[in-house]
Enzyme design. Structure first.
Site, PDB file in Angstrom:
ATOM      1  CB  CYS A   1     -32.000   2.563  -8.105  1.00 22.94           C
ATOM      2  SG  CYS A   1     -32.331   4.043  -7.139  1.00 22.94           S
TER       3      CYS A   1
ATOM      4  CG  HIS B   1     -33.293  -1.140  -5.819  1.00 20.43           C
ATOM      5  ND1 HIS B   1     -32.241  -0.606  -5.115  1.00 20.43           N
ATOM      6  CD2 HIS B   1     -34.126  -0.107  -6.112  1.00 20.43           C
ATOM      7  CE1 HIS B   1     -32.435   0.698  -4.987  1.00 20.43           C
ATOM      8  NE2 HIS B   1     -33.556   1.027  -5.573  1.00 20.43           N
TER       9      HIS B   1
ATOM     10  CG  ASN C   1     -33.608   3.501  -2.715  1.00 22.93           C
ATOM     11  OD1 ASN C   1     -32.532   3.087  -3.126  1.00 22.93           O
ATOM     12  ND2 ASN C   1     -34.605   3.819  -3.510  1.00 22.93           N
TER      13      ASN C   1
HETATM   14  O1  UT7 Z   1     -34.839   3.514  -6.100  1.00 21.72           O
HETATM   15  C1  UT7 Z   1     -35.624   3.905  -7.194  1.00 21.72           C
HETATM   16  C2  UT7 Z   1     -36.868   3.226  -7.080  1.00 21.72           C
HETATM   17  N1  UT7 Z   1     -37.715   3.935  -6.141  1.00 21.72           N
HETATM   18  C3  UT7 Z   1     -38.863   3.431  -5.909  1.00 21.72           C
HETATM   19  O2  UT7 Z   1     -39.168   2.401  -6.455  1.00 21.72           O
HETATM   20  C4  UT7 Z   1     -39.820   4.185  -5.026  1.00 21.72           C
HETATM   21  C5  UT7 Z   1     -41.202   3.870  -5.479  1.00 21.72           C
HETATM   22  N2  UT7 Z   1     -42.242   4.537  -4.739  1.00 21.72           N
HETATM   23  C6  UT7 Z   1     -42.516   4.260  -3.423  1.00 21.72           C
HETATM   24  O3  UT7 Z   1     -41.812   3.528  -2.781  1.00 21.72           O
HETATM   25  C7  UT7 Z   1     -43.761   4.839  -2.852  1.00 21.72           C
HETATM   26  O4  UT7 Z   1     -44.551   5.396  -3.873  1.00 21.72           O
HETATM   27  C8  UT7 Z   1     -43.494   5.925  -1.775  1.00 21.72           C
HETATM   28  C9  UT7 Z   1     -42.984   5.278  -0.518  1.00 21.72           C
HETATM   29  C10 UT7 Z   1     -42.522   6.952  -2.302  1.00 21.72           C
HETATM   30  C11 UT7 Z   1     -44.814   6.639  -1.419  1.00 21.72           C
HETATM   31  O5  UT7 Z   1     -45.796   5.696  -1.003  1.00 21.72           O
HETATM   32  P1  UT7 Z   1     -47.258   5.718  -1.625  1.00 21.72           P
HETATM   33  O6  UT7 Z   1     -48.023   4.707  -0.918  1.00 21.72           O
HETATM   34  O7  UT7 Z   1     -47.107   5.555  -3.120  1.00 21.72           O
HETATM   35  O8  UT7 Z   1     -47.777   7.137  -1.252  1.00 21.72           O
HETATM   36  P2  UT7 Z   1     -48.210   8.371  -2.204  1.00 21.72           P
HETATM   37  O9  UT7 Z   1     -47.042   8.958  -2.893  1.00 21.72           O
HETATM   38  O10 UT7 Z   1     -49.369   7.947  -3.054  1.00 21.72           O
HETATM   39  O11 UT7 Z   1     -48.708   9.373  -1.106  1.00 21.72           O
HETATM   40  C12 UT7 Z   1     -49.804   9.053  -0.233  1.00 21.72           C
HETATM   41  C13 UT7 Z   1     -49.948  10.181   0.773  1.00 21.72           C
HETATM   42  C14 UT7 Z   1     -49.941  11.561   0.133  1.00 21.72           C
HETATM   43  O12 UT7 Z   1     -50.860  12.373   0.829  1.00 21.72           O
HETATM   44  P3  UT7 Z   1     -52.341  12.642   0.249  1.00 21.72           P
HETATM   45  O13 UT7 Z   1     -52.120  13.275  -1.094  1.00 21.72           O
HETATM   46  O14 UT7 Z   1     -52.978  11.283   0.156  1.00 21.72           O
HETATM   47  O15 UT7 Z   1     -52.941  13.537   1.288  1.00 21.72           O
HETATM   48  C15 UT7 Z   1     -48.547  12.056   0.387  1.00 21.72           C
HETATM   49  O16 UT7 Z   1     -48.492  13.469   0.421  1.00 21.72           O
HETATM   50  O17 UT7 Z   1     -48.841  10.169   1.676  1.00 21.72           O
HETATM   51  C16 UT7 Z   1     -48.278  11.482   1.737  1.00 21.72           C
HETATM   52  N3  UT7 Z   1     -46.849  11.353   2.064  1.00 21.72           N
HETATM   53  C17 UT7 Z   1     -46.395  11.304   3.322  1.00 21.72           C
HETATM   54  N4  UT7 Z   1     -47.026  11.332   4.508  1.00 21.72           N
HETATM   55  C18 UT7 Z   1     -46.260  11.240   5.616  1.00 21.72           C
HETATM   56  C19 UT7 Z   1     -45.800  11.275   1.207  1.00 21.72           C
HETATM   57  N5  UT7 Z   1     -44.664  11.170   1.899  1.00 21.72           N
HETATM   58  C20 UT7 Z   1     -44.998  11.188   3.218  1.00 21.72           C
HETATM   59  C21 UT7 Z   1     -44.256  11.114   4.407  1.00 21.72           C
HETATM   60  N6  UT7 Z   1     -44.943  11.136   5.572  1.00 21.72           N
HETATM   61  N7  UT7 Z   1     -42.917  10.992   4.421  1.00 21.72           N
END
Ligand code: UT7
Length: 319
Positions: free
Chosen positions: A114, A246, A276
């Site tokens: 990225c 980004h 993204n």
């Molecule tokens: O381009 C390279 C750079 N990339 C990035 O910078 C991405 C960086 N990360 C992010 O943007 C975020 O961490 C995400 C959008 C990927 C995830 O958001 P988050 O607020 O960090 O969520 P999380 O990973 O802590 O997950 C929270 C909950 C989890 O469930 P539990 O364990 O709390 O029950 C996940 O399983 O959200 C769940 N989850 C989803 N729920 C519904 C993860 N993906 C999804 C989904 N739909 N698509």
């Protein structure tokens, strides 16, 4: 007078197929609401069958050339930032060169995921300032839809396909790239990677990411690299007119802007419509904003990205 790399034209290309968040609701346990509120993404474009990274890169390059007023023969070098090349080799950049009917100069790819466009831009700037090239076409192009695991809700909803391009030209004066700041730390390999490759599985593999771990690195490292680049340019963040970040996550973007003390009306946001697009994200955002007439000559623009590696960096330029 200082020799600098000035952006003379921008161009972008997005595949016709638009995929709304709702499309994923039948595939994995997710919702439009979750995707919007956690990422700011509403839709993304996916390449059609047979549509490749080089096809999109060529479209974006032609548009950038057209808007710059130059023809392909004026270009000394083509650099493509991509992690999703058509083939293992040759480079996408040589395919773009051929697609433009260009038989002189040199062409190569840069792979910093990225952060690829930032790394490509900094390299192009180095070549221009050292006199190796007068005009360089710098492109970010990706077909991330091909490396997504459509059973993994944590990643498949995040990414899209597309390409953006800029034509850089050497010029004396105050305009152009003022400073760049590049960083990598390979000890973070497992935070974001693809689980395949030529020398391991022999297959392209699928993207794997520890999203919340990466989120924390992104907020901290993006603000830090942007500050370093602004400092290297001999400026302070209150002199910045635009942040072109980004486009991974609207929450990361607003946290970075806040750490730079920049209001959101100085931030170019395309994440809602593009998702993204990895190395294509910054040139896409630059081109969309340029085509909308948002930048004025003399504006100071900071652009930053982080991706697999980890690799991250920022470029400061005067429009
Ligand atoms: O381009 C390279 C750079 N990339 C990035 O910078 C991405 C960086 N990360 C992010 O943007 C975020 O961490 C995400 C959008 C990927 C995830 O958001 P988050 O607020 O960090 O969520 P999380 O990973 O802590 O997950 C929270 C909950 C989890 O469930 P539990 O364990 O709390 O029950 C996940 O399983 O959200 C769940 N989850 C989803 N729920 C519904 C993860 N993906 C999804 C989904 N739909 N698509």
């Amino acid at each position: 007078m200082t020799r600098r790399s000035v952006i003379r034209g921008t161009g972008h290309y997005l595949p016709d197929r638009v995929v709304e968040n709702q499309w994923f609701e039948d595939k994995v346990e997710t919702s439009d609401e979750w995707i919007r509120s956690r990422t700011g993404i509403e839709r993304r474009h996916f390449a059609a069958d047979g549509e490749t990274t080089s096809h999109m890169a060529i479209h974006a390059a032609k548009k950038a050339l057209e808007r710059s007023g130059f023809s392909a023969e004026d270009i000394d070098a083509v650099i493509v930032a991509t992690s999703t090349p058509d083939l293992t080799f040759p480079s996408v950049a040589t395919m773009v060169q051929a697609g433009l009917g260009l038989a002189r100069g040199f062409a190569f790819d840069v792979q910093a995921v990225c952060a690829g466009f930032i790394f490509a831009l900094a390299n192009a700037d180095g070549m221009i300032r050292s006199g190796q090239a007068e005009r360089v076409l710098v492109i970010g192009a990706e077909t991330f839809s091909r490396i997504l695991d459509f059973e993994d809700r944590a990643t498949c909803v995040l990414f899209g396909d597309g390409a953006g391009a800029v034509v850089l030209e050497a010029a004396e004066g105050e305009r152009g790239i003022l400073a760049s700041d590049l960083n990598s730390d390979g000890s973070y390999r497992d935070i974001l990677y693809v689980d395949g490759g030529v020398a391991t599985t022999g297959e392209a593999g699928k993207l794997r990411m520890q999203g919340n771990v990466l989120f924390r690195h992104a907020v901290e490292k993006l603000a830090e690299t942007a500050h370093h680049a602004v400092e290297k340019a001999g400026m302070t963040t209150d002199q910045v007119d635009w942040l072109v970040p980004h486009q991974a996550n609207a929450r990361i973007i607003s946290a970075t802007a806040q750490r730079m003390h920049l209001p959101m009306d100085k931030v170019i946001l395309t994440v809602a419509d593009h998702g993204n697009t990895s190395a294509a994200s910054i040139p896409l955002a630059l081109a969309v904003a340029d085509e909308a007439g948002r930048f004025s000559e003399g504006d100071v623009i900071v652009t930053e990205a982080i991706g697999g590696g980890l690799s991250w960096g920022a470029v400061v330029l005067r429009w």
